[in-house]
Design a protein around this motif. Structure first.
Motif, PDB file in Angstrom:
ATOM      1  N   ALA A 196      48.009  37.498  40.219  1.00 33.05           N
ATOM      2  CA  ALA A 196      46.730  37.855  40.837  1.00 33.05           C
ATOM      3  C   ALA A 196      46.786  37.613  42.348  1.00 33.05           C
ATOM      4  O   ALA A 196      46.315  38.443  43.141  1.00 33.05           O
ATOM      5  CB  ALA A 196      45.589  37.056  40.200  1.00 33.05           C
ATOM      6  N   ILE A 234      37.455  37.214  42.767  1.00 31.84           N
ATOM      7  CA  ILE A 234      37.112  38.520  42.191  1.00 31.84           C
ATOM      8  C   ILE A 234      38.197  38.973  41.230  1.00 31.84           C
ATOM      9  O   ILE A 234      37.916  39.410  40.106  1.00 31.84           O
ATOM     10  CB  ILE A 234      36.885  39.565  43.309  1.00 31.84           C
ATOM     11  N   LEU A 235      39.452  38.844  41.649  1.00 27.73           N
ATOM     12  CA  LEU A 235      40.557  39.310  40.813  1.00 27.73           C
ATOM     13  C   LEU A 235      40.743  38.437  39.578  1.00 27.73           C
ATOM     14  O   LEU A 235      41.008  38.952  38.487  1.00 27.73           O
ATOM     15  CB  LEU A 235      41.841  39.371  41.639  1.00 27.73           C
ATOM     16  N   ASP A 252      38.459  36.892  38.007  1.00 25.15           N
ATOM     17  CA  ASP A 252      37.370  37.296  37.119  1.00 25.15           C
ATOM     18  C   ASP A 252      37.694  38.614  36.427  1.00 25.15           C
ATOM     19  O   ASP A 252      37.514  38.742  35.217  1.00 25.15           O
ATOM     20  CB  ASP A 252      36.068  37.397  37.924  1.00 25.15           C
ATOM     21  N   GLU A 253      38.185  39.587  37.185  1.00 27.78           N
ATOM     22  CA  GLU A 253      38.557  40.891  36.614  1.00 27.78           C
ATOM     23  C   GLU A 253      39.625  40.737  35.539  1.00 27.78           C
ATOM     24  O   GLU A 253      39.628  41.451  34.546  1.00 27.78           O
ATOM     25  CB  GLU A 253      39.076  41.833  37.702  1.00 27.78           C
ATOM     26  N   LYS A 254      40.554  39.819  35.747  1.00 29.99           N
ATOM     27  CA  LYS A 254      41.669  39.621  34.815  1.00 29.99           C
ATOM     28  C   LYS A 254      41.328  38.641  33.686  1.00 29.99           C
ATOM     29  O   LYS A 254      42.190  38.285  32.893  1.00 29.99           O
ATOM     30  CB  LYS A 254      42.910  39.151  35.571  1.00 29.99           C
TER      31      LYS A 254
END
Length: 126
Positions: free
Chosen positions: A18, A41-42, A44-46
């Motif tokens: 990430a 943000i990343l 959370d996305e992952k």
């Protein structure tokens, strides 16, 4: 007997991956706070379990001290992630992160530096 190279290996790979994505997209030159926000943000996305700016208690001889550490991230409730945006990973950054591990009794930390043209990271194992 099979021994692990280091604890939470797969989790660390996910976090480093990430961070690489963030660095590939933003490059170097921003303040640490920018990378911290982008990494959150990343993560959370992952669907990587994390707490941002996690306050960790320090114990000394069985007593919880009033002074607390604030780590950039605590991922998977076990991996301390300390971010930097400097010209290099310096020995004082390693010492700081090692102190986080000692004080919190966690086993592994990732020290990640976004300040260079290639992402730098170091696993610190206690």
């Amino acid at each position: 007997m099979i021994s692990e190279e280091f604890p939470f290996k797969d989790e660390c790979y996910q976090i480093i991956g990430a961070a690489m994505e963030v660095h590939n997209e933003l490059g170097c030159g921003f303040l640490e706070a920018v990378y911290q926000e982008a990494l959150a943000i990343l993560l959370d996305e992952k669907l990587i379990l994390f707490e941002k700016e996690k306050i960790l208690e320090i114990s000394f001889r069985g007593n919880i001290l009033q002074k607390k550490f604030i780590v950039d991230f605590l991922c998977f409730n076990e991996v301390i992630v300390e971010l930097k945006a400097t010209d290099s990973i310096h020995s004082e950054h390693i010492a700081q992160t090692l102190n986080y591990l000692k004080a919190t009794k966690k086993k592994i930390a990732l020290l990640i530096n976004f300040g260079t043209t290639r992402l730098q990271y170091k696993r610190i194992i206690l």
